[in-house]
Design an enzyme around this catalytic site. Structure first.
Site, PDB file in Angstrom:
ATOM      1  N   SER A  12       1.201  -1.495   0.519  1.00 14.74           N
ATOM      2  CA  SER A  12      -0.041  -0.104   0.267  1.00 14.74           C
ATOM      3  C   SER A  12       1.009   1.282  -0.506  1.00 14.74           C
ATOM      4  CB  SER A  12      -1.278   0.252   1.104  1.00 14.74           C
ATOM      5  OG  SER A  12      -1.624  -1.086   1.291  1.00 14.74           O
TER       6      SER A  12
HETATM    7  N1  SAH Z   1      -0.446  -5.746   4.242  1.00 13.71           N
HETATM    8  C1  SAH Z   1       0.258  -5.316   3.062  1.00 13.71           C
HETATM    9  C2  SAH Z   1      -0.931  -4.468   1.965  1.00 13.71           C
HETATM   10  C3  SAH Z   1      -0.263  -5.670   0.814  1.00 13.71           C
HETATM   11  S1  SAH Z   1      -1.925  -6.479  -0.228  1.00 13.71           S
HETATM   12  C4  SAH Z   1       1.675  -4.513   2.748  1.00 13.71           C
HETATM   13  O1  SAH Z   1       2.272  -4.469   4.273  1.00 13.71           O
HETATM   14  O2  SAH Z   1       2.788  -4.876   2.129  1.00 13.71           O
HETATM   15  C5  SAH Z   1      -2.739  -7.028   0.269  1.00 13.71           C
HETATM   16  C6  SAH Z   1      -3.046  -8.193   0.742  1.00 13.71           C
HETATM   17  O3  SAH Z   1      -3.874  -9.287   1.340  1.00 13.71           O
HETATM   18  C7  SAH Z   1      -2.137  -9.343  -0.263  1.00 13.71           C
HETATM   19  O4  SAH Z   1      -0.328  -9.700  -0.301  1.00 13.71           O
HETATM   20  C8  SAH Z   1      -2.701 -10.470  -0.776  1.00 13.71           C
HETATM   21  O5  SAH Z   1      -2.440 -11.915  -1.392  1.00 13.71           O
HETATM   22  C9  SAH Z   1      -4.103 -11.134   0.773  1.00 13.71           C
HETATM   23  N2  SAH Z   1      -4.825 -11.272   0.883  1.00 13.71           N
HETATM   24  C10 SAH Z   1      -5.729 -11.703  -0.176  1.00 13.71           C
HETATM   25  N3  SAH Z   1      -7.152 -12.682   0.614  1.00 13.71           N
HETATM   26  C11 SAH Z   1      -6.493 -12.249   1.618  1.00 13.71           C
HETATM   27  C12 SAH Z   1      -6.913 -13.246   2.265  1.00 13.71           C
HETATM   28  N4  SAH Z   1      -8.218 -13.907   2.462  1.00 13.71           N
HETATM   29  N5  SAH Z   1      -6.526 -13.915   3.724  1.00 13.71           N
HETATM   30  C13 SAH Z   1      -5.332 -13.245   3.412  1.00 13.71           C
HETATM   31  N6  SAH Z   1      -4.092 -12.935   3.193  1.00 13.71           N
HETATM   32  C14 SAH Z   1      -4.949 -12.364   2.095  1.00 13.71           C
END
Ligand code: SAH
Length: 223
Positions: free
Chosen positions: A72
């Site tokens: 993000s």
């Molecule tokens: N907080 C992260 C943002 C990553 S983007 C950072 O600081 O980099 C969102 C993430 O959520 C992705 O890696 C994706 O694979 C994960 N995601 C999506 N659906 C999910 C679920 N049901 N359970 C766990 N993770 C999930």
């Protein structure tokens, strides 16, 4: 390979000066929590992404981290964390859904005693775990699972932060909030306006919803 001090501190476009400019921008964008700004000034965001993108890591933009996912933008990380921290109740134990690069977890880990973070993509989970270990975080538990079920055996949580957008808020996450605790979550369909919301658990059955602003997130995928 162990991280050197120089790699952690950064140089040129990943240096302390560049991080300081990011903090200045966050202030201009309305982020006020000093403890949070200080943590974001220190955590080496450039290590949480691909080497090839490291020079762009302090720009105010989301960047790809592979597997169709993104880290993000700094403003969103700051805003969501600030909303999580804006409570009178002590925050002892917080859940993050969507570990991704591990950056948001690292920020939370510097502010809150115990962090649980879950990711559904194995490669991202492993990479984040390794980096958090190398950086010495001992208070962040990572796990590979579908975070829409929360982490029931560790509930209730003093706060929950979700960094992927479901169309509807998963019930399990509402149920795993402690009384008075807040859920920070984007919701909405892909390609449509998504809204960042704060849901506060007021009593066993009552929740209050507050809409913060329009956002854009990758989808929360249910397994
Ligand atoms: N907080 C992260 C943002 C990553 S983007 C950072 O600081 O980099 C969102 C993430 O959520 C992705 O890696 C994706 O694979 C994960 N995601 C999506 N659906 C999910 C679920 N049901 N359970 C766990 N993770 C999930």
């Amino acid at each position: 390979m162990a991280l050197t001090r120089l790699a952690i501190e950064g140089i040129g476009m990943t240096s302390q000066r560049t991080r300081d400019r990011m903090i200045q921008r966050l202030r201009e964008q309305g982020i006020k929590n000093e403890a949070l700004l200080e943590v974001m000034r220190k955590v080496p965001r450039h290590l949480f992404m691909d080497q090839a993108l490291a020079t762009r890591s302090y720009e105010d933009t989301a960047l790809p981290i592979g597997h169709g996912q993104t880290i993000s933008q700094p403003y969103i990380v700051a805003r969501m964390t600030e909303l999580l921290l804006a409570t009178e109740q002590p925050l002892e134990k917080v859940l993050e859904v969507g570990t991704g690069s591990g950056y948001q977890a690292a920020i939370l880990g510097k502010l809150i005693p115990k962090i649980y973070t879950v990711e559904r993509i194995q490669a991202l989970y492993k990479q984040a775990r390794q980096l958090l270990d190398e950086l010495g975080y001992r208070n962040i538990r990572t796990s590979l699972s579908d975070g829409s079920w929360g982490v029931s055996y560790e509930a209730p949580f003093d706060g929950i932060l979700v960094t992927a957008a479901p169309e509807e808020i998963p019930k399990a996450l509402l149920e795993q909030l402690a009384l008075g605790a807040r859920l920070i979550i984007p919701t909405g369909k892909q390609g449509e306006t998504q809204l960042l919301k704060v849901i506060t658990r007021q009593t066993e059955e009552e929740y209050q919803e507050q809409i913060i602003e329009a956002v854009q997130f990758v989808p929360l995928v249910r397994n």
